[in-house]
Write an enzyme that holds these catalytic residues in place. Structure first.
Site, mmCIF file in Angstrom:
data_model
loop_
_atom_site.group_PDB
_atom_site.id
_atom_site.type_symbol
_atom_site.label_atom_id
_atom_site.label_comp_id
_atom_site.label_asym_id
_atom_site.label_seq_id
_atom_site.Cartn_x
_atom_site.Cartn_y
_atom_site.Cartn_z
ATOM 1 N N HIS A 84 3.710 56.229 56.423
ATOM 2 C CA HIS A 84 3.252 57.048 55.308
ATOM 3 C C HIS A 84 4.417 57.945 54.874
ATOM 4 O O HIS A 84 4.907 58.756 55.660
ATOM 5 C CB HIS A 84 2.099 57.948 55.746
ATOM 6 N N ASP A 143 -7.206 52.417 51.172
ATOM 7 C CA ASP A 143 -6.876 53.578 51.999
ATOM 8 C C ASP A 143 -8.040 53.965 52.922
ATOM 9 O O ASP A 143 -8.133 53.461 54.038
ATOM 10 C CB ASP A 143 -6.451 54.753 51.114
ATOM 11 N N HIS A 196 -7.573 52.467 56.614
ATOM 12 C CA HIS A 196 -7.812 53.255 57.824
ATOM 13 C C HIS A 196 -9.193 52.957 58.397
ATOM 14 O O HIS A 196 -10.212 53.089 57.697
ATOM 15 C CB HIS A 196 -7.698 54.745 57.525
ATOM 16 N N HIS A 207 2.036 54.379 50.404
ATOM 17 C CA HIS A 207 2.014 55.195 49.188
ATOM 18 C C HIS A 207 3.401 55.207 48.529
ATOM 19 O O HIS A 207 3.667 54.402 47.672
ATOM 20 C CB HIS A 207 1.495 56.607 49.469
ATOM 21 N N HIS A 237 -3.421 48.452 53.600
ATOM 22 C CA HIS A 237 -3.471 49.886 53.929
ATOM 23 C C HIS A 237 -4.931 50.323 53.975
ATOM 24 O O HIS A 237 -5.528 50.715 52.972
ATOM 25 C CB HIS A 237 -2.700 50.698 52.890
ATOM 26 N N GLU A 275 3.960 60.378 49.818
ATOM 27 C CA GLU A 275 2.618 60.612 49.285
ATOM 28 C C GLU A 275 2.530 62.061 48.812
ATOM 29 O O GLU A 275 2.251 62.340 47.655
ATOM 30 C CB GLU A 275 1.562 60.315 50.345
#
Length: 346
Positions: free
Chosen positions: A208, A290, A16, A232, A14, A211
């Site tokens: 996602h 993340d 980005h 998450h 995970h 979260e």
């Protein structure tokens, strides 16, 4: 085929792309493009594109509002950030990672010019090119996921199409990111349809969910959108029956410890973080960073964080790393090879 470096063992799922851009790269690209920044030094820019204390997800999006216009629409910059991510991950001992991004968000050049913006498909090709070169230069395996965005349901079908088109060029799955759209709202129906299409086409799926939204978002992701992994997922614990079912089914949770506190997604004491329950129950999860540049973290820092704050020991962290390898979206033969490599180092 990339040979595994025996000094590398970590897997990150995970991550980005646009949340991992080096601040000095942002500064350099902005200077080359003649774009204004809220600071005139690299160090001065850091507070504008990162969070150094817990806040809310809105603060994270503010950081992206500053950094995205610098990169978007610039072909050289898009290739560069993908390439540099390979170097950054390799330096941490990562052997395999999946980075995710929405190509639509990297198409606008923000200069007022017209006709010279890369297409959505070209953005994917630019990222693929950067990852390929970085993989070769830094002896690492890098793959990508394309993000649909909850606020833009009109993009979802195209994301699935692009995943199919570039499946042999490093794109291994589709994600759904962005803000939370309420369960059963009409705006979510195009996403549901697109992810159902993805399943029928054999495109891997992560979403996602849980979260900031409730467990109903997680349930929708798994039951209606056929998610194989959940980004998450912390609020799945608000529905014990759902949690037990997903645990039994082996759904993989991509846990991002530092960001869970920085965004306010988890507001409990360290001793009561949902991941501690996951660990106690033997749920299927792994650790990721993340948006490492936004949250001033790294996969290495995440491991230190869970040791210091959650009491995770090296044996558990090794298990979580193996979980990540087993949950990755590589083709089965390549996944098996990765898993065996990780097992040989444990």
């Amino acid at each position: 085929m990339t040979e595994f470096d025996p000094s590398k063992m970590w897997v990150e799922l995970h991550l980005h792309l646009d949340g991992a851009v080096r601040t000095d790269t942002l500064f350099d690209v902005a200077k080359r493009r003649g774009l204004s920044l809220p600071a005139d030094t690299v160090d001065g820019l850091v507070p504008h594109v990162s969070m150094d204390k817990p806040g809310k997800i809105a603060a994270m999006f503010h950081a992206f509002q500053t950094l995205l216009p610098v990169i978007s629409g610039d072909r050289a910059a898009i290739r560069r950030i993908a390439y540099e991510l390979c170097e950054d991950e390799a330096q941490q001992g990562v052997v395999y990672f999946e980075t995710r991004y929405c190509p639509h968000l990297l198409t606008s050049n923000h200069t007022g010019e017209s006709g010279d913006d890369p297409t959505v498909a070209e953005v994917v090709e630019l990222v693929n090119a950067g990852l390929k070169r970085g993989s070769k230069d830094f002896n690492i395996q890098a793959r990508s996921l394309l993000c649909a965005i909850r606020e833009h349901p009109e993009w979802s079908h195209e994301m699935v199409e692009l995943c199919g088109k570039y499946s042999s060029d490093g794109v291994v799955g589709v994600d759904l990111a962005g803000g939370t759209v309420g369960y059963k709202e009409d705006a979510n129906l195009p996403h549901i349809k697109a992810f159902q299409e993805a399943e029928s086409l054999g495109v891997h799926r992560t979403i996602h969910a849980g979260e900031v939204g409730g467990p109903e978002i997680v349930e929708e992701a798994v039951t209606q959108m056929h998610a194989e992994r959940i980004g998450h997922g912390y609020h799945v614990l608000d529905d014990e029956d759902l949690y037990q079912r997903l645990k039994k089914d082996g759904i993989h949770f991509e846990v991002c410890p530092v960001s869970s506190y920085m965004t306010g997604a988890v507001q409990t004491e360290f001793s009561q973080h949902p991941a501690k329950r996951f660990a106690k129950d033997g749920a299927n999860f792994s650790l990721s960073s993340d948006d490492p540049r936004v949250f001033l973290t790294s996969l290495a820092r995440e491991r230190d964080f869970v040791k210091e704050n959650w009491g995770f020991d090296d044996a558990l962290i090794s298990t979580l790393n193996l979980n990540a390898a087993q949950a990755c979206f590589l083709p089965e033969a390549d996944k098996d090879r990765l898993v065996k490599h990780i097992q040989s180092l444990q």
